[in-house]
Each structure stands twice: as C-alpha cells, then as structure tokens.
Design a protein around this motif. Structure first.
Motif, PDB file in Angstrom:
ATOM      1  N   PRO A  25       0.992  -1.331  -0.011  1.00  0.00           N
ATOM      2  CA  PRO A  25       0.047  -0.161  -0.076  1.00  0.00           C
ATOM      3  C   PRO A  25       0.929   1.370   0.168  1.00  0.00           C
ATOM      4  CG  PRO A  25       0.046  -0.950   2.324  1.00  0.00           C
ATOM      5  CD  PRO A  25       0.765  -1.932   1.232  1.00  0.00           C
ATOM      6  N   VAL A  26       0.445   2.636  -0.538  1.00  0.00           N
ATOM      7  CA  VAL A  26       0.950   3.589  -0.690  1.00  0.00           C
ATOM      8  C   VAL A  26       0.094   4.676  -0.130  1.00  0.00           C
ATOM      9  CG1 VAL A  26       1.996   5.397  -2.263  1.00  0.00           C
ATOM     10  CG2 VAL A  26       2.578   2.835  -2.598  1.00  0.00           C
ATOM     11  N   LYS A  27       0.600   5.775   0.571  1.00  0.00           N
ATOM     12  CA  LYS A  27      -0.532   6.880   1.025  1.00  0.00           C
ATOM     13  C   LYS A  27       0.063   8.239   0.847  1.00  0.00           C
ATOM     14  CE  LYS A  27      -3.444   8.200   4.908  1.00  0.00           C
ATOM     15  NZ  LYS A  27      -3.559   7.845   6.127  1.00  0.00           N
ATOM     16  N   ARG A  28      -0.450   8.852   0.053  1.00  0.00           N
ATOM     17  CA  ARG A  28      -0.340  10.450  -0.233  1.00  0.00           C
ATOM     18  C   ARG A  28      -1.027  11.404   0.517  1.00  0.00           C
ATOM     19  NH1 ARG A  28       4.519  10.901  -3.231  1.00  0.00           N
ATOM     20  NH2 ARG A  28       4.556   9.348  -4.858  1.00  0.00           N
ATOM     21  N   LYS A  29      -0.227  12.184   1.467  1.00  0.00           N
ATOM     22  CA  LYS A  29      -0.957  13.215   2.399  1.00  0.00           C
ATOM     23  C   LYS A  29      -0.849  14.548   1.852  1.00  0.00           C
ATOM     24  CE  LYS A  29       0.228  10.469   6.554  1.00  0.00           C
ATOM     25  NZ  LYS A  29       1.245  10.592   7.706  1.00  0.00           N
ATOM     26  N   SER A  30      -1.891  15.049   2.162  1.00  0.00           N
ATOM     27  CA  SER A  30      -2.293  16.733   2.029  1.00  0.00           C
ATOM     28  C   SER A  30      -2.270  17.136   0.581  1.00  0.00           C
ATOM     29  CB  SER A  30      -1.384  17.213   2.732  1.00  0.00           C
ATOM     30  OG  SER A  30      -1.456  17.050   4.208  1.00  0.00           O
ATOM     31  N   VAL A  31      -2.827  16.272  -0.410  1.00  0.00           N
ATOM     32  CA  VAL A  31      -2.946  16.593  -1.802  1.00  0.00           C
ATOM     33  C   VAL A  31      -3.999  17.969  -1.767  1.00  0.00           C
ATOM     34  CG1 VAL A  31      -3.445  16.054  -3.940  1.00  0.00           C
ATOM     35  CG2 VAL A  31      -2.178  14.315  -2.447  1.00  0.00           C
ATOM     36  N   GLU A  32      -3.453  19.018  -2.358  1.00  0.00           N
ATOM     37  CA  GLU A  32      -4.290  20.215  -2.399  1.00  0.00           C
ATOM     38  C   GLU A  32      -5.321  20.257  -3.830  1.00  0.00           C
ATOM     39  OE1 GLU A  32      -4.496  22.697  -0.413  1.00  0.00           O
ATOM     40  OE2 GLU A  32      -3.046  21.999   1.077  1.00  0.00           O
ATOM     41  N   LEU A  33      -6.431  20.507  -3.418  1.00  0.00           N
ATOM     42  CA  LEU A  33      -7.396  20.597  -4.334  1.00  0.00           C
ATOM     43  C   LEU A  33      -8.093  22.029  -4.129  1.00  0.00           C
ATOM     44  CD1 LEU A  33      -9.369  19.429  -6.373  1.00  0.00           C
ATOM     45  CD2 LEU A  33     -10.870  18.611  -4.550  1.00  0.00           C
ATOM     46  N   GLY A  37     -11.425  29.374  -5.638  1.00  0.00           N
ATOM     47  CA  GLY A  37     -10.641  30.138  -4.870  1.00  0.00           C
ATOM     48  C   GLY A  37     -10.442  29.584  -3.608  1.00  0.00           C
ATOM     49  N   GLN A  38     -10.746  28.401  -3.538  1.00  0.00           N
ATOM     50  CA  GLN A  38     -10.709  27.864  -2.048  1.00  0.00           C
ATOM     51  C   GLN A  38      -9.883  26.459  -2.207  1.00  0.00           C
ATOM     52  OE1 GLN A  38     -14.459  26.749  -0.459  1.00  0.00           O
ATOM     53  NE2 GLN A  38     -15.116  28.732  -0.090  1.00  0.00           N
ATOM     54  N   SER A  39      -9.011  26.412  -1.147  1.00  0.00           N
ATOM     55  CA  SER A  39      -8.107  25.392  -1.100  1.00  0.00           C
ATOM     56  C   SER A  39      -8.688  24.109  -0.256  1.00  0.00           C
ATOM     57  CB  SER A  39      -6.713  25.704  -0.889  1.00  0.00           C
ATOM     58  OG  SER A  39      -5.529  24.611  -0.834  1.00  0.00           O
ATOM     59  N   ARG A  40      -8.434  22.812  -0.696  1.00  0.00           N
ATOM     60  CA  ARG A  40      -8.726  21.719   0.261  1.00  0.00           C
ATOM     61  C   ARG A  40      -7.712  20.812   0.263  1.00  0.00           C
ATOM     62  NH1 ARG A  40     -15.180  20.240  -1.138  1.00  0.00           N
ATOM     63  NH2 ARG A  40     -16.118  22.498  -0.467  1.00  0.00           N
ATOM     64  N   SER A  41      -7.428  19.991   1.345  1.00  0.00           N
ATOM     65  CA  SER A  41      -6.574  19.194   1.506  1.00  0.00           C
ATOM     66  C   SER A  41      -7.034  17.841   1.542  1.00  0.00           C
ATOM     67  CB  SER A  41      -5.640  19.245   2.744  1.00  0.00           C
ATOM     68  OG  SER A  41      -4.566  18.329   2.746  1.00  0.00           O
ATOM     69  N   VAL A  42      -6.607  16.836   0.671  1.00  0.00           N
ATOM     70  CA  VAL A  42      -6.970  15.271   0.503  1.00  0.00           C
ATOM     71  C   VAL A  42      -5.898  14.303   0.801  1.00  0.00           C
ATOM     72  CG1 VAL A  42      -8.034  13.555  -0.757  1.00  0.00           C
ATOM     73  CG2 VAL A  42      -9.000  16.165  -0.958  1.00  0.00           C
ATOM     74  N   ASN A  43      -6.094  13.175   1.541  1.00  0.00           N
ATOM     75  CA  ASN A  43      -5.189  12.047   1.610  1.00  0.00           C
ATOM     76  C   ASN A  43      -5.563  10.973   0.431  1.00  0.00           C
ATOM     77  OD1 ASN A  43      -3.846  13.503   3.732  1.00  0.00           O
ATOM     78  ND2 ASN A  43      -4.917  12.377   5.193  1.00  0.00           N
ATOM     79  N   ILE A  44      -4.590  10.615  -0.063  1.00  0.00           N
ATOM     80  CA  ILE A  44      -4.834   9.431  -1.151  1.00  0.00           C
ATOM     81  C   ILE A  44      -4.249   8.134  -0.759  1.00  0.00           C
ATOM     82  CG2 ILE A  44      -4.701   8.761  -3.559  1.00  0.00           C
ATOM     83  CD1 ILE A  44      -4.771  11.518  -4.465  1.00  0.00           C
ATOM     84  N   SER A  45      -4.899   7.189  -0.459  1.00  0.00           N
ATOM     85  CA  SER A  45      -4.515   5.861  -0.033  1.00  0.00           C
ATOM     86  C   SER A  45      -4.699   4.714  -1.389  1.00  0.00           C
ATOM     87  CB  SER A  45      -4.932   5.122   1.144  1.00  0.00           C
ATOM     88  OG  SER A  45      -4.775   6.065   2.178  1.00  0.00           O
TER      89      SER A  45
END
Length: 523
Positions: A25-33, A37-45
């Motif tokens: 398994p691999v996990k990517r943290k705090s991927v910005e979306l 004009g707004q910014s969101r952070s998403v973790n991808i597993s």
C-alpha cells in the motif's frame, strides 16, 4: 484515471505505480485541491487487492482533511504568518515537483516495460508472420493436392459410372437368364435367406418371389429333405459341393446340386441350389441296370460253362495224347530201336539215330502238353504234387526262379477245389512269363482255418491301374483265363483278389474247403 479530477491524476498515477513496484500500500498526504478560490487538502491511499497478478486490481481511497478555522483574534497572527505560508507553498511546490519527478520516473519505467512488451509482441508478430507464410505455402500445396485429388475423383467417378453401367447390364443379363431358364435355381446368403430364384422354382421347390429375404429352412419344399439347412451350411463351411438324387412327394426323381456362392473377389457369400429333372434318365438307368445284371449273370454262367467245357476238353485231349499219340510214338520208337540193331550202313545208322532222338523229343513234349492240359498227378496225389511238378517245369522252360512254399499240411482237398487252384497257378505264372518282366516269383499255399489259400507274387513292373480297376469292377481286361477263374471262385463261394503297384503284382485265390463234395478223393 479518466474519472479522477485532474488535480489528483499526477499524485494518483505516482501512487499506483509505486504500489505496483513495491507490491504494498501507498499513501499520499495533504494533496491540495483548488476549487472556486478555495483550497482543500485530501489524503490518497492505494492498496492492492489479492495476490499480484497480470491484471492486478487496486483499492483507491480519498480522505478529506479538516480545514483550519481562522478566528478573528488570529488574523494578526495569520498576517504575521504570511511569510510562513509562502514557505509552506514553496514546500508544497517542492513536494509536487518531487511527486512529478517520481511520476515521470514511473512513466519512464512504464515506457521501458511497454517498449519491451512491444518488442516481444513485434517478435511474436514476425514469428506469426513466418508461420502464416509457411501455412500459406502449405495451403498452396494442399490446394494443388486437392486439385489433383479432385481430378482423380473425377476419373474415379467416370470409372464408377462405367462400372455402374456394366453392373446394370450384368444385372439385366442375370435377370434374363433367371427368367428364361427352366431349371429350378435358388440362391441363398450365409444366413440361408433366399436372395434370388427362377420361375421354375415355384413349382418344384414351392418358393415364391415374395419369399425373398426369408430363410429357406422356414419353407416347405416339394420333396422330403429335412436336413436341407445342414447340407447348405456344410457346403458354405467346407466349400465342397454336394450332389445327390432325391424324389418329390409324387415320386419324381431330381438331381440336387448345392454349390458355394462365390463373389467377384472370390469370397463365399452363400450357396446356389439347383434341381435337374432326371426322372427319365433314372428310369432308363434302372432298366439298364436290370439288363446289365441279367447279362452279367448270363456271362458268368457262360464263363463257368466255358471253363467246365474247357476242363473236360483238356482232360479228353490229355487222355488222347497219352493213350493214342503217346502210344504211336512209343511204337515208332521201339521200331527204330529194332532197326538200329540190324546191320546197316553208317549213313542209315545216323539217320535212324536222328529219328530216334526226334521221337524222344516228341514223346517228352507230348507228355508235357498232356500233363499241362490235365496233370494226372492232381488226380493221383493232389494239388501239392501237381504244383511242384508244374513249377519245376515252368522254371526250367522260362528261366524264372520260383520260390515254392506248400506248407506242412499234406491233407488232400476235393478235386473241385484243387483243380481251380491249379488253373489259377497256371494262368498266374503264364501272365508273369508274358507280361511281368520279373526274374523271380514267390508261390505260397496253405490250407488252414477251413480255407485253401494260394498266393502268387512277382516282383515285376505291375499292372496298369486303369486295367486293374476295370478287372476288379467288371471282370474284364485280363482275358478269359483269369476272368473265368474269378467266376469259378465265386461259384465255389471263394474269391480271386489281384493287388498291384510299382513293386509287382499279387494274385490271391481263396476257396473254402466245403465248397463242393461232388468229387471224392481217389482211393
């Protein structure tokens, strides 16, 4: 990848390639979306499902992080933290750059793997192309062979059509033959089922055209032959034809012939039954058999009569030679002997001496002829003495050595038995001298078990088998001598047997002692 948002594509592809590479398994943290004009952070597993396979499946999870809440009291702090935000953005950009580099490295690895797969696929395509070319050549060859086979099939088809025409003609000829023949003919297969028949079979064998296909044993033919099925089966198994004479229920005679049914390739596939009308020939044959028996009986009687007359004539001539000619010759001999005592010239004496010698020869030959016609010894001393005298004279005259065995029994037999035995001995030795070309003869006589047996065996060239067969069957072929003796043996209840091969001939005469008591022993 097509359904993912474009901001996640790079991170998602890098995570999948890393998971594929590491197998875990691999996990990517705090991927910005960024949206509106707004910014969101998403973790991808990214997690692989099940063991690693060629078509590996992955589970992708998107986890949204909680946004930070800015309180009014913290605005100053936020403003003071603008520098830190810039640094954070720089760090984010740096991290995105690293992610892009990883993604690019994964793309390079994927391209290299794709190139290898493409190279392998290209080689397989080239190999398949060569196989296709070889298959094409084989197809061309097969096409030529098929064309050749097609031509051969056309030729065979033409031949089959020609054979079919010939078969149709042969079948028509056979039908015409069966229709036009007057002979009852029935053909059956190996199961004894009727295959073909002629029109004449309907009346004689009681078989109808509707019976074709039925076993012939189920039918009731017009004659009494309960074992017809066994006879047909025997012919089919042994291949030996059968022919016999049969009668129908009305007493009409037929000749039944059963022969194997042979196919064109010489295989046995049943039997052919043929009936021939021999009623007229049978009646003529019966009439001829009766006439032959009558003529044979007449010939036998005539032969016996001739033999009896011959014996009587021999006895008379023998007595005449002994009593008349012999006496005259003896008288002439005595006269010449008296003349030789007189005083004569030398020439006259020589002539008388020659005449005396001639008379001696004449007297001796006359006595021999007289004894051969009817030996007096057989009347006086019996067969054994007469046989010994005759054998000695025969051996001296012919130069053939005779081995005589008369046994130890000296008992006399009736003259009706002894005289026929002596005649058989005379005729047998005469035939040996004239025909056998044998240098020696064995004569054996014995009188035991109530039978008198005489056997004469030579060692010559033998008798022609055809001539011997004719004599044994009809009594002809050897002249009247042995034929007459044979009939006399039969009349006396005895038999005359002749056996011959390349090593010589044996004549055997057997007469029972009780054959006749008409002639008594001399006292």
């Amino acid at each position: 990848m097509k359904v993912a948002k474009k901001e996640f594509v790079a991170e998602l592809r890098a995570a999948v390639n890393l998971s594929k590479k590491n197998g875990g398994p691999v996990k990517r943290k705090s991927v910005e979306l960024r949206r509106r004009g707004q910014s969101r952070s998403v973790n991808i597993s990214v997690e692989p499902l099940g063991p690693a396979t060629e078509n590996q499946q992955y589970l992708i999870l998107f986890e949204r992080t909680s946004p930070s809440v800015l309180l009014p009291g913290r605005i100053a702090d936020k403003l003071r933290g603008v520098g830190r935000i810039k640094k954070k953005e720089i760090a984010l950009l740096t991290r995105e750059l690293a992610t892009a580099q990883e993604h690019l490295s994964a793309l390079v690895d994927s391209k290299e793997a794709s190139d290898e797969e493409f190279q392998s696929a290209n080689e397989e395509i080239l190999s398949a192309n060569e196989e296709l070319q070889s298959t094409n050549e084989e197809l061309e060859t097969s096409k030529e062979e098929l064309q050749s086979a097609n031509e051969e099939l056309n030729t065979v088809n033409d031949e089959l059509q020609s054979r079919n025409l010939e078969l149709d003609r042969a079948n028509s000829d056979l039908n015409n033959v069966l229709t036009s023949t007057n002979l009852p003919v029935v053909m059956v297969d190996r199961g004894l089922r009727i295959r073909r028949l002629t029109a004449a079979s309907t009346k004689t064998l009681k078989v109808l055209p509707s019976d074709i296909g039925r076993p012939i044993t189920d039918l009731s033919p017009g004659f009494n032959l309960p074992n017809l099925g066994q006879l047909i089966a025997g012919v089919v198994d042994t291949l030996i034809p059968i022919e016999r004479e049969i009668q129908d229920r009305e007493g009409h005679w037929y000749s039944l012939q059963i022969r194997p049914y042979r196919t064109t390739d010489d295989k046995i596939d049943g039997a052919v039954i043929v009936l021939s009308d021999i009623d007229d020939a049978k009646k003529v044959s019966e009439i001829l058999e009766v006439r032959v028996e009558e003529r044979t009986a007449a010939v036998r009687k005539l032969s016996l009569k001739v033999m009896t007359v011959q014996d009587d004539e021999h006895r008379r001539i023998s007595r005449e030679l002994h009593d008349s000619v012999g006496q005259h010759l003896a008288s002439a001999k005595m006269t010449i002997d008296l003349l030789q005592q007189a005083e004569l010239s030398g020439k006259q004496s020589d002539l008388l001496s020659q005449a005396s010698q001639s008379l001696d020869v004449c007297m001796k030959e006359t006595r021999t002829i007289s004894h051969l016609l009817h030996p007096p010894l057989i009347d006086e001393l019996g067969f054994s003495s007469a046989a010994k005298w005759f054998v000695e004279g025969f051996s001296e005259r012919s130069g053939i050595k005779v081995n005589l065995d008369l046994g130890s029994d000296s008992q006399r037999l009736p003259l009706s038995v002894e005289l026929p035995l002596f005649r058989v001995l005379q005729a047998s030795l005469s035939n040996v001298h004239r025909h056998a070309e044998s240098s020696s003869v064995d004569v054996r006589f014995n009188n035991d078990s109530g039978e008198a047996k005489l056997e004469v065996r030579d060692h010559g060239k033998g008798i022609n088998p055809e001539l011997l067969g004719r004599f044994n069957h009809t009594g002809t072929g050897f002249g009247i001598g042995l034929a007459g003796m044979r009939e006399r043996m039969r009349e006396l209840g005895g038999r005359l047997e002749i056996d011959s091969d390349g090593n010589g001939t044996v004549i055997r005469a057997v007469i029972p002692e009780s054959a006749s008591d008409a002639t008594k022993k001399p006292s």
